[in-house]
Design a protein around this motif. Structure first.
Motif, short mmCIF file in Angstrom:
data_model
loop_
_atom_site.label_atom_id
_atom_site.label_comp_id
_atom_site.label_asym_id
_atom_site.label_seq_id
_atom_site.Cartn_x
_atom_site.Cartn_y
_atom_site.Cartn_z
N THR A 271 -18.96 87.12 -61.96
CA THR A 271 -18.56 85.72 -62.10
C THR A 271 -18.48 85.05 -60.73
O THR A 271 -17.88 85.59 -59.81
N ILE A 272 -19.10 83.89 -60.63
CA ILE A 272 -19.04 83.09 -59.41
C ILE A 272 -18.04 81.97 -59.63
O ILE A 272 -18.18 81.17 -60.56
N VAL A 273 -17.02 81.94 -58.79
CA VAL A 273 -15.98 80.91 -58.86
C VAL A 273 -15.88 80.29 -57.47
O VAL A 273 -15.45 80.94 -56.52
N TRP A 274 -16.30 79.04 -57.33
CA TRP A 274 -16.28 78.39 -56.01
C TRP A 274 -14.86 78.06 -55.58
O TRP A 274 -14.05 77.61 -56.39
N ASP A 275 -14.56 78.25 -54.30
CA ASP A 275 -13.35 77.66 -53.76
C ASP A 275 -13.70 76.22 -53.35
O ASP A 275 -14.80 75.73 -53.62
N GLY A 276 -12.78 75.54 -52.69
CA GLY A 276 -13.02 74.14 -52.37
C GLY A 276 -14.18 73.89 -51.44
O GLY A 276 -14.71 72.78 -51.39
N LEU A 277 -14.60 74.91 -50.69
CA LEU A 277 -15.69 74.76 -49.73
C LEU A 277 -17.01 75.36 -50.22
O LEU A 277 -17.96 75.44 -49.45
N GLY A 278 -17.06 75.79 -51.49
CA GLY A 278 -18.32 76.30 -52.03
C GLY A 278 -18.56 77.77 -51.76
O GLY A 278 -19.70 78.23 -51.83
N SER A 279 -17.50 78.53 -51.49
CA SER A 279 -17.63 79.97 -51.29
C SER A 279 -17.08 80.69 -52.52
O SER A 279 -16.08 80.26 -53.10
N ASN A 280 -17.73 81.77 -52.91
CA ASN A 280 -17.27 82.54 -54.06
C ASN A 280 -16.06 83.38 -53.65
O ASN A 280 -16.17 84.24 -52.76
N HIS A 281 -14.91 83.16 -54.27
CA HIS A 281 -13.72 83.89 -53.82
C HIS A 281 -13.38 85.07 -54.73
O HIS A 281 -12.22 85.45 -54.89
N ARG A 282 -14.42 85.68 -55.31
CA ARG A 282 -14.22 86.90 -56.10
C ARG A 282 -13.76 88.05 -55.19
O ARG A 282 -14.19 88.16 -54.04
N ASP A 283 -12.89 88.89 -55.71
CA ASP A 283 -12.45 90.07 -54.96
C ASP A 283 -13.58 91.09 -54.85
O ASP A 283 -14.51 91.12 -55.67
N VAL A 284 -13.49 91.95 -53.84
CA VAL A 284 -14.52 92.96 -53.56
C VAL A 284 -13.92 94.35 -53.73
O VAL A 284 -12.78 94.60 -53.32
N THR A 285 -14.68 95.24 -54.32
CA THR A 285 -14.26 96.63 -54.48
C THR A 285 -15.18 97.55 -53.68
O THR A 285 -16.21 97.10 -53.14
N LEU A 286 -14.83 98.82 -53.59
CA LEU A 286 -15.64 99.79 -52.85
C LEU A 286 -16.53 100.59 -53.80
O LEU A 286 -16.13 100.90 -54.93
N LYS A 287 -17.69 100.93 -53.32
CA LYS A 287 -18.60 101.84 -54.03
C LYS A 287 -18.54 103.18 -53.33
O LYS A 287 -18.55 103.26 -52.10
N ARG A 288 -18.51 104.25 -54.14
CA ARG A 288 -18.47 105.60 -53.59
C ARG A 288 -19.65 106.39 -54.17
O ARG A 288 -19.54 106.96 -55.25
N PRO A 289 -20.78 106.42 -53.46
CA PRO A 289 -21.95 107.13 -53.98
C PRO A 289 -21.67 108.61 -54.18
O PRO A 289 -20.94 109.24 -53.40
N THR A 290 -22.25 109.17 -55.22
CA THR A 290 -22.10 110.61 -55.45
C THR A 290 -23.00 111.37 -54.49
O THR A 290 -23.91 110.83 -53.88
N PHE B 236 -23.44 76.28 -50.77
CA PHE B 236 -22.75 77.17 -51.71
C PHE B 236 -23.15 78.62 -51.40
O PHE B 236 -24.33 78.90 -51.17
N SER B 237 -22.18 79.53 -51.40
CA SER B 237 -22.42 80.93 -51.09
C SER B 237 -22.04 81.80 -52.28
O SER B 237 -20.88 81.79 -52.72
N CYS B 238 -23.01 82.57 -52.78
CA CYS B 238 -22.78 83.38 -53.98
C CYS B 238 -21.94 84.62 -53.70
O CYS B 238 -21.34 85.17 -54.63
N LEU B 239 -21.92 85.09 -52.46
CA LEU B 239 -21.15 86.30 -52.14
C LEU B 239 -19.75 85.94 -51.65
O LEU B 239 -19.56 84.88 -51.03
N PRO B 240 -18.78 86.80 -51.88
CA PRO B 240 -17.48 86.62 -51.23
C PRO B 240 -17.64 86.68 -49.71
O PRO B 240 -18.50 87.40 -49.20
N HIS B 241 -16.82 85.92 -49.01
CA HIS B 241 -16.96 85.87 -47.55
C HIS B 241 -16.34 87.10 -46.89
O HIS B 241 -15.69 87.93 -47.54
N ASP B 242 -16.53 87.20 -45.57
CA ASP B 242 -16.16 88.40 -44.83
C ASP B 242 -14.69 88.78 -44.95
O ASP B 242 -14.34 89.97 -44.92
N ALA B 243 -13.80 87.79 -45.07
CA ALA B 243 -12.38 88.12 -45.21
C ALA B 243 -12.14 88.91 -46.49
O ALA B 243 -11.34 89.85 -46.52
#
Length: 389
Positions: free
Chosen positions: A369-388, A170-177
């Protein structure tokens, strides 16, 4: 000689072209759409009597000698310890305390994975948190596939980890795609039809993210003017940085580990590059020390979405370790708590703990929120951070 009219050749070529297009848009099988199950034995086994509920931690954990800087990021280990302490303050597992057993080596492919293998077969271990990157997580995955033991990765985004179709992974982070998606949008916004440069490192995680990024860029016909590579096992070459600057790009994309990212950004700003910089998620790690004056226009993926509990965790961590936690530390805390929650709901049975982790989705922690896909990867969307600045 047989002569074939040109019109016939044209029609034949058109038909073949249409057939090829139809085949390309209709894949026969997509592994990402499958669901990984464990259908083997083990669920019927009764829980043993134990003095501790042991979890293995596969990652750096040893403090450096006094006066020496950290060579590895120890914050994921520190955060996992905090999670176990919190669980024990809440009564452990039916009054039995949890404990972490750390395993690591500077050579994880040799000594490290060998010691992990010995531990999970010698001791009653109920789950593993780790590794610290995609390569080490692949090593641990090979162990759990045979040991039938749950592995929860806090920080690896390598999508091939889950595409190996090991039901214990199981992977807690969204994958590279998922990580690449906001990068492509940003590149398209900043550099469409303008010169831009891609600089990538040669370590495992950087190479895989670069492959995924270029795949999505190709689909939108976005091509860098130049793609430079820098070795991970040496200091950043000043000639490479100057060559990047000489291209006069409106944007430089840096996909590298935390240390190389900070070196590249620092040197680019030092020689006068004032344009936009876009990086990988490693820019959000504590080991990436980009000074405020070096940031300029800067953005990088944020693989977590902090919830209301983040501030309390951040304050506790800073009070204890004298610096703020990064997203990797928070993800390690969540991975440990998630595994403990599964043990509490499933009992001391490896197969049922695996089912418990799968069944917790959707699960909300301090990183979102961690939501597993069928293979145990978290498929949450990723946003960008813009440091000040």
């Amino acid at each position: 000689m047989i002569r074939i009219p040109f019109a016939c050749l044209l029609l034949f070529g058109t038909a073949i072209s249409g057939l090829a297009q139809t085949t390309e848009t209709s894949p026969f099988f997509r592994l990402r759409d499958t669901v990984s199950h464990y259908a083997g034995p083990g669920r019927e086994a009764e829980a043993p009597q134990v003095d501790f509920v042991t979890l293995a931690f596969f990652g750096p954990f040893e403090d450096p000698p006094s006066g020496e800087p950290e060579r590895s990021d120890l914050d994921p280990w520190r955060a996992a310890q905090m999670a176990v302490e919190d669980a024990n303050d809440q009564g452990g597992y039916q009054g039995i305390p949890f404990q972490l057993h750390p395993i690591w080596s500077e050579n994880p492919w040799g000594t490290g994975v060998a010691e992990l293998t010995q531990l999970v077969y010698r001791e009653p271990v109920w789950g593993i948190i780790g590794g610290n990157d995609g390569a080490s997580t692949h090593l641990a995955e090979q162990v759990v596939a045979k040991a039938r033991l749950t592995l929860v990765s806090p920080t690896a985004s390598d999508k091939t980890i889950n595409l190996a179709n090991v039901p214990w992974m199981f992977s807690c982070l969204p994958h590279d795609a998922k990580v690449a998606e906001p990068l492509v949008v940003e590149i398209q916004h900043l550099a469409a039809e303008k010169p831009w440069v891609l600089v990538s490192a040669t370590d495992h995680d950087s190479q895989l993210l670069t492959v995924e990024l270029k795949k999505q860029l190709d689909a939108k016909h976005l091509v860098p003017s130049y793609h430079f590579q820098c070795a991970t096992d040496s200091n950043v070459d000043t000639k490479l940085v100057q060559e990047v600057r000489n291209q006069q790009p409106v944007l430089v994309v840096v996909i590298a580990d935390a240390v190389r990212s900070s070196e590249l950004v620092g040197q680019l700003r030092e020689i006068g590059y004032k344009g936009a910089l876009v990086g990988g998620p490693a820019m959000g790690r504590r080991m990436c020390r980009i000074e405020p004056g070096q940031r300029g226009p800067l953005a990088y993926p944020k693989p977590v979405e902090p919830t209301a509990q983040w501030t309390a965790f951040e304050n506790r961590f800073e009070n204890r370790f004298s610096h703020k936690p990064d997203w990797a530390a928070a993800a390690s805390y969540d991975a440990t708590v998630l595994l403990i929650d599964a043990i509490r709901s499933s009992g001391l049975n490896r197969a049922r703990i695996r089912d418990g982790v799968a069944g917790l989705s959707p699960w909300r922690g301090i990183t979102g929120t961690i939501v597993w896909d069928g293979l145990g990867s978290n498929h949450r969307d990723v946003t960008l951070k813009r440091p000040t600045q």
